[in-house]
Design an enzyme around this catalytic site. Structure first.
Site, PDB file in Angstrom:
ATOM      1  N   HIS A 250       0.829  -1.210   0.000  1.00 21.27           N
ATOM      2  CA  HIS A 250       0.000   0.000   0.000  1.00 21.27           C
ATOM      3  C   HIS A 250       0.863   1.259   0.000  1.00 21.27           C
ATOM      4  O   HIS A 250       0.823   2.074   0.921  1.00 21.27           O
ATOM      5  CB  HIS A 250      -0.953  -0.016   1.205  1.00 21.27           C
ATOM      6  CG  HIS A 250      -1.996  -1.078   1.114  1.00 21.27           C
ATOM      7  ND1 HIS A 250      -1.866  -2.303   1.746  1.00 21.27           N
ATOM      8  CD2 HIS A 250      -3.176  -1.120   0.438  1.00 21.27           C
ATOM      9  CE1 HIS A 250      -2.930  -3.044   1.485  1.00 21.27           C
ATOM     10  NE2 HIS A 250      -3.743  -2.360   0.683  1.00 21.27           N
ATOM     11  N   ASN A 251       1.626   1.403  -1.059  1.00 23.58           N
ATOM     12  CA  ASN A 251       2.583   2.496  -1.167  1.00 23.58           C
ATOM     13  C   ASN A 251       2.216   3.417  -2.328  1.00 23.58           C
ATOM     14  O   ASN A 251       1.154   3.269  -2.943  1.00 23.58           O
ATOM     15  CB  ASN A 251       3.991   1.919  -1.362  1.00 23.58           C
ATOM     16  CG  ASN A 251       4.015   0.851  -2.454  1.00 23.58           C
ATOM     17  OD1 ASN A 251       3.412   1.012  -3.510  1.00 23.58           O
ATOM     18  ND2 ASN A 251       4.695  -0.262  -2.190  1.00 23.58           N
TER      19      ASN A 251
ATOM     20  N   GLN B   7       3.410   3.584  -5.303  1.00 24.99           N
ATOM     21  CA  GLN B   7       3.308   2.912  -6.590  1.00 24.99           C
ATOM     22  C   GLN B   7       1.932   2.249  -6.745  1.00 24.99           C
ATOM     23  O   GLN B   7       1.359   2.238  -7.836  1.00 24.99           O
ATOM     24  CB  GLN B   7       4.425   1.881  -6.738  1.00 24.99           C
ATOM     25  CG  GLN B   7       4.732   1.525  -8.172  1.00 24.99           C
ATOM     26  CD  GLN B   7       6.127   0.967  -8.359  1.00 24.99           C
ATOM     27  OE1 GLN B   7       6.714   0.445  -7.423  1.00 24.99           O
ATOM     28  NE2 GLN B   7       6.658   1.074  -9.562  1.00 24.99           N
TER      29      GLN B   7
END
EC number: 3.1.4.-
Length: 515
Positions: free
Chosen positions: A261-262, A264
């Site tokens: 969950h970043n 990107q």
């Protein structure tokens, strides 16, 4: 390094390429076939510079190399040698329109990278690992997909835990602080932001087959800017370009360095939403303000995600669970962070709207982001199933459910992408899942079954998810937009077949081993 009769060479100072150790690459640039020759132990920076010179590009241009099949390949020493019949295609995908000067800070960083690389070669073995770590902190996400680094630092009661997955590890003590790294990305983004992205990339950006792994964070920020620009949001809502850039950068800063969950992931979800808007021709069916709600909701839907889901938040009685009374604590937090960013005048892309427009956008974003809580999946899908046969784009309630469905589909759309793009995301997701179950075991909390590394396999996790979540959701949306069958439904069916075959093979292997 020289360009002569289609030959580009790169080797040590005063040396000629050394026959067996040299790698030969055939490629076209500007319609001309070229032959590059460099030593296998050249640095990534030197190889990139070699091809940059071949394309007559400046240090701030965006270069991409394509295989004969049209797939983007990484420009690095690991580039596979080929023949004149199977040449690569080198292109400048963004061109300089304002003669931008590269900031001094980036030049210094490049010098530092070369210095660290030389130290890795010259220093004694006992410190090579540390020096390599420093080098990798500068090269992060610039190498091939197999060498991307996804060691996240997880926030949990003030403790930081390093996590592992099949990719190489990120250094424990990066050379750049978080703030320094962000400023590096900001400077690169701003310098690239006035480049003219090619029509080919713009069109590719509108499709589910877009490969996120080949783009750096600063490049992704440029592409997000393209999305807002090409949907005409800046003109329609009187958004100043500088304010949009500040907003996008702040969003980037508020995504954590965790496996899945970043930022990107945020980019992928937003890019899928953008693609769906074009594929379904929603520009002619919904108002532009609703399109802005959906795209911005996708962008902000996981802001400041800590890497542990709502079940963990509630069972561990975290601050988020207490603050939001155990009701979608993460999704409520994502919304709050989003509007915290918009509350900053320099980032407020909504500042020139009327109070009614702002109220409509805020309400819509809250509904769309809260809809990404998987605990509400069946509820929202059931509503959509009821209205789908009689769907009316002039009905406000119908449109509201559709907007939620579109954000949900975008959020969990990885399996609609090519397998080479989708499968690494699954590895990252499982890493985050296993980290949570490990922490739950350590703290004596109930262990989330589908995250338990002792019980879950890679194929089994996907076959169940695709069968019971993705296919029912994607099938219903395809009934409303039949054009999506080839773009998202068929790829998901192929993914189910792929993981089903993998699961069967795994079971057969286990049976053989036991026998």
């Amino acid at each position: 390094m020289s360009v002569s009769r289609g030959l580009i060479s790169l080797c040590g100072a005063g040396q000629e390429p050394r026959g067996m150790t040299a790698k030969i690459i055939y490629f076209t640039v500007n319609g001309k076939l070229e032959r590059a020759e460099f030593e296998a132990d050249c640095s990534a920076a030197d190889v990139k510079e070699l091809f940059r010179a071949a394309a007559e590009a400046g240090p701030h241009h965006i270069l991409k190399m394509y295989s004969t099949s049209g797939r983007v390949v990484n420009i690095s020493p690991r580039l596979e040698a080929n023949s004149a019949d199977s040449y690569y295609r080198l292109e400048v995908v963004a061109s300089d329109v304002h003669s931008i000067v590269m900031p001094l800070e980036l030049d210094k960083m490049d010098d530092r990278l070369h210095h660290l690389e030389s130290e890795v070669i010259e220093r004694t073995p006992d410190i090579i690992c540390e020096l390599k770590s420093q080098v990798e902190s500068f090269k992060r996400k610039l190498e091939s997909v197999e060498h991307l680094s996804w060691m996240g630092l997880f926030k949990d009661d003030g403790e930081q835990q390093q996590q592992h997955c099949r990719f190489s590890t990120k250094p424990n003590r990066p050379q750049l602080s978080v703030q320094e790294e962000r400023q590096r990305v900001r400077m690169k983004f701003l310098n690239m932001s006035s480049l003219q992205v090619t029509e080919e990339v713009r069109e590719h950006l509108k499709t589910p087959i877009f490969d996120n792994w080949q783009w750096e964070e600063a490049e992704m920020l440029v592409l997000l800017q393209v999305m807002y620009t090409d949907l005409d949001f800046l003109t329609a809502f009187h958004i100043e370009l500088e304010v949009l850039q500040n907003f996008l950068f702040e969003v980037y800063c508020h995504y954590n360095n965790i496996p899945f969950h970043n930022f990107q992931h945020c980019f992928c979800v937003t890019q899928m939403m953008y693609g769906l808007i074009w594929l379904t021709d929603l520009r002619s069916k919904l108002g532009r303000i609703d399109l802005l709600i959906m795209l911005t909701s996708a962008l902000c839907h996981d802001l400041d995600h800590p890497g542990y889901n709502n079940v963990y938040q509630i069972n561990a009685q975290t601050d988020l669970a207490l603050r939001y009374n155990d009701i979608s604590p993460l999704e409520n937090h994502h919304c709050a962070v989003a509007f915290g960013i918009l509350a900053k005048p320099e980032c407020n892309i909504l500042k020139n709207l009327t109070s009614e427009q702002y109220k409509h956008i805020r309400g819509g974003m809250i509904k769309c982001i809260l809809a990404t809580d998987m605990a509400r999946h069946n509820e929202i899908l059931s509503k959509f199933k009821v209205i789908q046969p009689v769907f009316n784009f002039t009905n406000r309630d119908h449109k509201e459910v559709l907007m939620k469905i579109m954000v949900k589909v975008s959020d969990i759309s990885n399996e609609a992408r090519p397998m080479a793009v989708a499968e690494p995301w699954l590895d990252c997701l499982l890493q985050e899942f296993f980290n949570q179950s490990d922490t739950e075991k350590l703290k004596g909390l109930p262990v989330t079954p589908f995250m338990d590394r002792d019980k879950v396999s890679k194929p089994s996790s996907q076959t169940n998810f695709i069968q019971f979540v993705l296919l029912p959701l994607f099938t219903e949306l395809t009934k409303l937009f039949p054009c999506l069958e080839q773009h998202i439904l068929e790829p998901v069916r192929r993914a189910l077949e792929y993981y089903s075959d993998m699961e069967r093979a795994s079971k057969e292997e286990q049976s053989t081993t036991k026998a």
